[in-house]
Design an enzyme around this catalytic site. Sequence first.
Site, PDB file in Angstrom:
ATOM      1  N   GLY A   1       0.962  -1.217   0.037  1.00 18.06           N
ATOM      2  CA  GLY A   1       0.488  -0.656  -0.122  1.00 18.06           C
ATOM      3  C   GLY A   1       0.777   1.131   0.367  1.00 18.06           C
ATOM      4  O   GLY A   1       0.362   2.370   0.638  1.00 18.06           O
TER       5      GLY A   1
ATOM      6  N   TYR B   1     -13.609  -2.360  11.534  1.00 17.93           N
ATOM      7  CA  TYR B   1     -11.853  -1.623  11.855  1.00 17.93           C
ATOM      8  C   TYR B   1     -11.062  -1.811  12.316  1.00 17.93           C
ATOM      9  O   TYR B   1     -10.320  -2.534  12.544  1.00 17.93           O
ATOM     10  CB  TYR B   1     -11.820  -0.300  10.458  1.00 17.93           C
ATOM     11  CG  TYR B   1     -10.298   0.326  10.762  1.00 17.93           C
ATOM     12  CD1 TYR B   1     -10.234   0.228   9.459  1.00 17.93           C
ATOM     13  CD2 TYR B   1      -9.854   1.706  11.839  1.00 17.93           C
ATOM     14  CE1 TYR B   1      -8.427   0.522   9.433  1.00 17.93           C
ATOM     15  CE2 TYR B   1      -8.671   1.851  11.128  1.00 17.93           C
ATOM     16  CZ  TYR B   1      -7.657   1.802  10.111  1.00 17.93           C
ATOM     17  OH  TYR B   1      -7.001   1.966  10.143  1.00 17.93           O
TER      18      TYR B   1
END
Length: 255
Positions: A18, A155
């Site tokens: 990422g 999350y």
Amino acid sequence: MTSIHHTKHEGKVALVTGGSSGLGLATVQRLVAEGAFVYFTGRREAELEAAALALGDHAQAIQGDITRQEDLDRIFARIKERHGRLDILFANAGGGEFSPLGAITEAQFDKYFGINVKGTLFTVQKAIELMPEGSAIVVNGSMVSIKGIPAFSIYAATKAALRSMVRTWVSDLRGRGIRVNIIAPGTIVTPGYKSELGLNDEQIQDLVKHASEASPLGRVGQPDEVAKAVSFLASDDASYITGVELFIDGGTTQI
């Protein structure tokens, strides 16, 4: 940037997942400036190419999705072929979205546990095959793993799972000389606030205001402040540090 030690990671080979924007990109930039050769991954080809162009010849982009085993295999095959080893891994790729209890869907659960937990697990598991003694893994967690932020339970739970996994991996890697630590960033505005979380400018300003008030330092963080902490944990300066969770949150969770 003048304070960067150009030799801190001299000769090291790093991978940042990422890495085409946000905290990942900031870390790639810092590791390159500190002497490492950095591979970085992302799903979006255009963003990857733009980042690679700006970073120069000490960084190489590899398109890939950490939730796909074949992508991970291809990423590590490329590193093995070119360098034969990996000294630093920043397992950064992840995502999340807001969804309050009562509105959470199975698809949301599967998506974010798939990326953040499963994706990170297999990134680390495949990476250690290339990692020699003295190498380091840094996992990107979050301060929300210990705070009850509304509508953020999925999350937060994925990040808490990563914290737990790091503790176990430290035991599993006993005798290998590979250190594993996790960072827990606080509020740091990155492009992901729009692309992942779907916030608009006004909502981001509101978030920044509240986060700044909650922090003893009275402000939100900058991406390079996270990158510096990753660099430290990945460096020989942290040679006796493993299994820790380092909060980079201006003190928000500590008071």
